[in-house]
Enzyme design. Structure first.
Site, mmCIF file in Angstrom:
data_model
loop_
_atom_site.group_PDB
_atom_site.id
_atom_site.type_symbol
_atom_site.label_atom_id
_atom_site.label_comp_id
_atom_site.label_asym_id
_atom_site.label_seq_id
_atom_site.Cartn_x
_atom_site.Cartn_y
_atom_site.Cartn_z
ATOM 1 C CE LYS A 105 15.784 35.186 16.616
ATOM 2 N NZ LYS A 105 15.068 36.448 16.773
ATOM 3 C CB SER A 106 11.048 33.015 11.707
ATOM 4 O OG SER A 106 11.837 34.171 11.707
ATOM 5 C CD GLN A 127 9.284 41.153 13.179
ATOM 6 O OE1 GLN A 127 9.117 42.344 13.408
ATOM 7 N NE2 GLN A 127 10.309 40.472 13.662
ATOM 8 C CG ASP A 141 16.950 38.267 10.525
ATOM 9 O OD1 ASP A 141 16.833 39.502 10.586
ATOM 10 O OD2 ASP A 141 16.019 37.483 10.796
ATOM 11 C CE LYS A 186 15.448 43.563 10.539
ATOM 12 N NZ LYS A 186 14.133 42.947 10.421
HETATM 13 C C1 S3P Z 1 10.994 37.947 11.267
HETATM 14 C C2 S3P Z 1 10.953 38.825 10.233
HETATM 15 C C3 S3P Z 1 12.037 39.764 9.914
HETATM 16 C C4 S3P Z 1 13.338 39.341 10.583
HETATM 17 C C5 S3P Z 1 13.128 39.006 12.023
HETATM 18 C C6 S3P Z 1 12.165 37.833 12.149
HETATM 19 C C7 S3P Z 1 9.848 37.055 11.495
HETATM 20 O O1 S3P Z 1 11.697 41.053 10.389
HETATM 21 O O2 S3P Z 1 14.302 40.347 10.440
HETATM 22 O O3 S3P Z 1 14.346 38.662 12.642
HETATM 23 O O4 S3P Z 1 9.984 36.037 12.200
HETATM 24 O O5 S3P Z 1 8.759 37.347 10.982
HETATM 25 P P1 S3P Z 1 10.705 42.041 9.584
HETATM 26 O O6 S3P Z 1 9.395 41.401 9.505
HETATM 27 O O7 S3P Z 1 10.699 43.299 10.386
HETATM 28 O O8 S3P Z 1 11.297 42.214 8.239
#
Ligand code: S3P
Length: 460
Positions: free
Chosen positions: A23-24, A179, A331, A358
């Protein structure tokens, strides 16, 4: 409304699956493909709702995105300056990554945008991206929510006139957040000076890897990253790669295999970037070492097939999550809690304050699920401590969170104690499971394919 009925498993699980694309990485591929020069071909993009939100956002900003017959998604990049205003607010659905990453990218555009989300996303903290963006000149505002003491969606971003522009940024982030880091790097693509970010622990570094693969002048070292556009031609090369499978989804498959004696299950083509493998380390320390078969690199990300079998060893110790591992497994905590719930040892999950913001407050949500299955739990401000043991079939709600629903399904596979009120003929009922479509559409089909007794019901 959908719900699952899950029975305790009496036979080993068998089979190898390829879960949805990460997903990321998928979010980043759509975003960076959209502002690249020319057509990107991205294979294996997740069909989950979260990546679909990002895709729709760019289609609304004038980017043509097609599904080709061979299953690849073709993104016709418009270049760094080719986006145009959407004809109304952009709906980020349940996806925090979509909202925060877009906030950074849109902060430097010559047009204004409004970002909205569903009920859960509208309660998540956005000050962490808005504040540093404002400090480099962005005109971005959320709505202050007193109860959260933070800015939340909708986010209103005003146009950045060409003669003003975003300035350089040196930012030390209090939280390890990919993020936040990615939002600031994306805003840096439109800034006149350099962007330098450091974080307490290196968070997932997919943005850095992808930007580098596309020819952007970015350097990363440990938990610090530096992007300096001086002398750069402001052109990103298009992408052509297969998104590795999502380790966060694969983890549910591997834990299912680890829980049921005699199983042999595999997760194929999984991203094993070190910023994402904390949960595999925890599982190994609990006694179950996944077997890795390396498959090389895809788009700058290392990939392997992962297996759990008799050779991996049984889960026998409690889980220990904290420090750097907490970031590397953030996650996967719901899957790890499911792994630990039936192990008759004390498990400690700490340094996980981020879990409170979350898709749900995952600390409270997991405590609620554990209690429903009959375990006592101490809830800490930043985690959970509990002693695992026999679980009872029960009735639980997803609490609107995809990973809570899937964690509950794994606990249900080993729930054999005297049933709790609400279980149906000795099976566990998990209510409100449509949220699983955000990250793992087909979860039920995958588990059934491995031999699990899980049924999805549609309630009118
Ligand atoms: C993600 C970063 C993580 C993760 C999220 C996806 C991303 O969050 O928990 O599911 O794709 O950059 P944070 O950036 O808030 O740590």
């Amino acid at each position: 409304m959908k719900r699952w009925i899950v029975r305790a498993q009496n036979t080993p699980l068998k089979g190898a699956v390829r879960t949805q694309g990460d997903k990321s990485i998928g979010h980043r591929a759509v975003i960076l493909g959209a502002i690249a020069e020319g057509a990107s071909r991205v294979r294996g993009l997740s069909r989950g709702e979260d990546n679909a939100c990002t895709r729709r956002a760019f289609e609304r900003m004038g980017v043509r995105i097609e599904d080709s017959e061979d299953g690849a998604v073709v993104i016709h990049g418009v270049g760094l300056d080719g986006l145009r205003a959407a004809d109304g607010p952009i709906d980020c659905g349940n996806s925090g990554t979509t909202m925060r990453l877009l906030a950074g990218l849109l902060a430097g555009q010559p047009f204004g945008s409004t970002l909205i989300g569903d009920g859960s996303l509208s309660r998540r903290p956005m000050g962490r991206v808005c504040k540093p963006l404002r400090s480099r000149g962005a005109k971005i505002d959320g709505q202050f929510v007193a109860e959260k003491n933070d800015e939340c969606a909708p986010l209103v971003i005003r146009a950045m006139p060409k003669d003003l522009g975003l300035s350089e940024l040196e930012y030390s982030s209090e939280v390890a957040s990919a993020q936040v880091k990615s939002a600031l790097l994306f805003s840096g693509l439109y800034a006149s000076g350099a962007t330098t970010i450091s974080e307490p622990v290196l968070s997932r570094d997919h943005t850095e890897r992808m930007l580098s693969a596309m020819g952007a002048p970015i350097r990363a070292m440990g938990p610090a990253v530096h992007f300096d556009p001086e002398g750069w031609d402001h052109r990103l090369n298009p992408l052509d790669f297969t998104v590795p499978a999502d380790p966060s989804s694969a983890m549910f498959v591997l834990v299912a295999g680890a829980l049921i004696e005699g199983s042999r299950v595999g997760a194929r083509g999984v991203c094993i970037n070190r910023t994402r493998t904390g949960a595999l380390d925890v599982l190994r320390d609990m006694g179950c070492a996944t077997l890795w078969s390396p498959k090389g690199d895809e788009g700058g990300e290392p990939v392997a097939d992962l297996f759990v079998s008799e050779k991996s060893g049984r889960l026998r110790s409690g889980a220990r999550v904290g420090g750097e591992t907490a970031v590397r497994a953030i996650d996967e905590v719901p899957a790890l809690v499911a792994a630990a719930a039936s192990v008759a040892q004390v498990s400690e999950f700490r340094d996980l304050r981020e879990l409170r913001v979350k898709e749900s407050d995952r600390i409270e949500a997991l405590a609620k699920v554990l209690r429903a299955f009959g375990r006592e739990v101490d809830v800490l401000p930043d985690g959970l401590v509990f002693e695992g043991g026999p679980l009872r079939p029960t009735w639980v709600e997803s609490q609107g969170d995809h990973r809570i629903a899937m964690a509950a399904a794994l606990m249900a596979l080993v729930a054999r104690a005297e049933p709790a009120y609400g279980s149906v003929q000795g099976a566990t009922v998990i209510e409100d499971t449509e949220c699983v479509a955000t990250s793992f559409p087909g979860f039920v089909t995958v588990l059934r394919g491995l031999g699990a007794d899980i049924v999805e019901e549609e309630l009118s």
